[in-house]
Design a protein around this motif. Structure first.
Motif, short mmCIF file in Angstrom:
data_model
loop_
_atom_site.label_atom_id
_atom_site.label_comp_id
_atom_site.label_asym_id
_atom_site.label_seq_id
_atom_site.Cartn_x
_atom_site.Cartn_y
_atom_site.Cartn_z
N ASP A 190 0.82 -1.21 0.00
CA ASP A 190 0.00 0.00 0.00
C ASP A 190 0.86 1.27 0.00
OD1 ASP A 190 -2.35 1.33 -0.17
OD2 ASP A 190 -3.02 0.98 1.89
N CYS A 191 1.88 1.24 -0.83
CA CYS A 191 2.75 2.41 -1.03
C CYS A 191 2.73 2.71 -2.53
CB CYS A 191 4.17 2.13 -0.57
SG CYS A 191 4.30 1.67 1.19
N SER A 192 2.64 3.98 -2.88
CA SER A 192 2.39 4.31 -4.28
C SER A 192 3.64 4.24 -5.15
CB SER A 192 1.78 5.71 -4.39
OG SER A 192 2.71 6.70 -3.95
N HIS A 193 4.84 4.44 -4.59
CA HIS A 193 6.06 4.46 -5.39
C HIS A 193 7.22 3.87 -4.59
CE1 HIS A 193 3.53 7.46 -7.33
NE2 HIS A 193 4.29 7.38 -8.40
N TYR A 194 8.27 3.52 -5.31
CA TYR A 194 9.47 3.07 -4.62
C TYR A 194 10.71 3.52 -5.40
CZ TYR A 194 11.23 -0.67 -7.72
OH TYR A 194 11.79 -1.37 -8.76
N THR A 195 11.82 3.56 -4.69
CA THR A 195 13.12 3.78 -5.31
C THR A 195 14.12 2.90 -4.59
OG1 THR A 195 14.70 5.46 -6.04
CG2 THR A 195 13.83 5.71 -3.81
N THR A 196 15.26 2.68 -5.20
CA THR A 196 16.28 1.85 -4.56
C THR A 196 17.61 2.60 -4.54
OG1 THR A 196 16.77 0.79 -6.69
CG2 THR A 196 15.24 -0.35 -5.22
N VAL A 197 18.33 2.43 -3.46
CA VAL A 197 19.61 3.12 -3.26
C VAL A 197 20.66 2.07 -2.94
CG1 VAL A 197 20.80 4.91 -1.94
CG2 VAL A 197 18.32 5.06 -2.29
N ILE A 198 21.86 2.22 -3.52
CA ILE A 198 22.93 1.25 -3.29
C ILE A 198 24.10 1.91 -2.54
CG2 ILE A 198 22.29 -0.03 -5.35
CD1 ILE A 198 24.74 1.14 -6.75
N ASN A 199 24.99 1.06 -2.07
CA ASN A 199 26.18 1.50 -1.32
C ASN A 199 25.78 2.35 -0.13
OD1 ASN A 199 27.71 0.25 -3.35
ND2 ASN A 199 27.90 2.14 -4.52
N THR A 200 24.73 1.93 0.57
CA THR A 200 24.17 2.76 1.64
C THR A 200 25.13 2.93 2.83
OG1 THR A 200 23.07 0.76 2.50
CG2 THR A 200 21.79 2.20 1.06
N ASP A 201 26.09 2.02 2.95
CA ASP A 201 27.04 2.15 4.06
C ASP A 201 27.93 3.38 3.89
OD1 ASP A 201 26.03 -0.18 5.10
OD2 ASP A 201 27.58 -1.46 4.22
#
Length: 300
Positions: free
Chosen positions: A195-206
């Motif tokens: 029930d979330c309208s959008h998403y994004t992904t992020v890498i190398n978060t450390d």
């Protein structure tokens, strides 16, 4: 009549010998051709990956395809491959339909096959940011333990500096709920269920502590494992690691007409210890026909 036959037969045999000789002459050129493409654009293709069926490891069969660029295929779509690091055993892919700080896209799911989820899953430093979630979202209620903060960042950071996500703040006059989570969450729950309208992904978060979302690296980093199948021995002998397309057993691809199960030795000996290449067969046929031709010429 017999004289005509004795003339035609040697002539036909002579023509056949010439044809076989010409075919034999072209075989070294065929042998020099590589069975497996080793690059797509600027990206090197090495084991366990393969672009051509029978190349690479069978577990990674049909995962990559090459047009003008290299793409990774899953049940949810085709994702452009940005890089492959064979030393760190990682691949970075990008979803062209994914929302980022600068563009808002209609939501969709990221799905992988069961085997992909095991042998090439997203890394632990790849974070899925679920945006504009309903207050009834399961990750804000029953499964709120699935959400976490990464590197000290919060949802408000996305709704503020990011032009694309600011619209959510403007529409509700507040910051709608969001959730930073891992791949396992979206693996088991679709965006409709979340029930979330959008998403994004992020890498190398450390490495993103103290950095704003405008400087984040967007994409999905995958990590792959390579079983110890003796491939190094095959490659050191000049071959390419592949598999039998029917049995999916390991094969060392030595040339366009000879394979081996281990390495490309002299004569490209197979598991049964016999060479099955056309050069040997053509040579034997050529000798046999030539002998027959000479005998007939002697008799005439």
């Amino acid at each position: 009549m017999q004289s005509t036959d004795s003339t035609l037969i040697p002539s036909a045999i002579f023509k056949l010998i010439i044809t076989l000789a010409l075919q034999l002459r072209t075989l070294p050129t065929l042998a020099a051709l590589s069975l497996c493409r080793n690059s797509c654009g600027s990206i090197a293709i090495k084991y366990p990956f393969g672009l051509d069926d029978g190349c690479g490891a069978p577990q990674f069969r049909h995962m990559l395809n090459c047009t003008t660029d290299l793409f990774f295929t899953t049940p949810s779509g085709i994702y452009k491959v940005q890089s492959i690091d064979y030393d760190k055993k990682s691949m970075v892919i990008y979803d062209p339909a994914m929302s980022t700080c600068s563009i808002l896209q209609p939501h969709h799911d990221f799905l992988m096959t069961p085997i992909q989820s095991i042998i090439i899953p997203p890394t632990s430093d790849t974070v899925f940011a679920l945006l504009n979630c309903s207050i009834d979202s399961p990750v804000l209620n029953h499964y709120k333990n699935l959400c976490f903060n990464f590197s000290g960042h919060s949802c408000d950071e996305l709704y503020g500096p990011c032009n694309a996500f600011r619209v959510f703040h403007l529409l509700s006059n507040s910051s709608p709920p969001c959730c930073f989570t891992g791949y396992d969450t979206v693996k088991y729950m679709s965006m409709d269920i979340l029930d979330c309208s959008h998403y994004t992904t992020v890498i190398n978060t450390d490495d993103l502590k103290g950095m704003g979302p405008l400087d984040w690296v967007y994409g999905i980093k995958l990590t792959f494992s390579v079983a110890d199948t003796g491939c190094e021995r095959c490659e050191q002998s000049g071959g390419s690691c592949g598999f039998d397309t029917e049995t999916e057993g390991l094969v060392c691809l030595c040339s366009s007409y000879m394979n081996s199960t281990r390495e490309c030795a002299a004569g490209s000996i197979t598991a049964e210890g016999q060479s099955h290449g056309p050069p040997r067969l053509l040579f034997q046929a050529l000798v046999l026909i030539l002998g027959t031709f000479l005998r007939m010429m002697t008799l005439s």
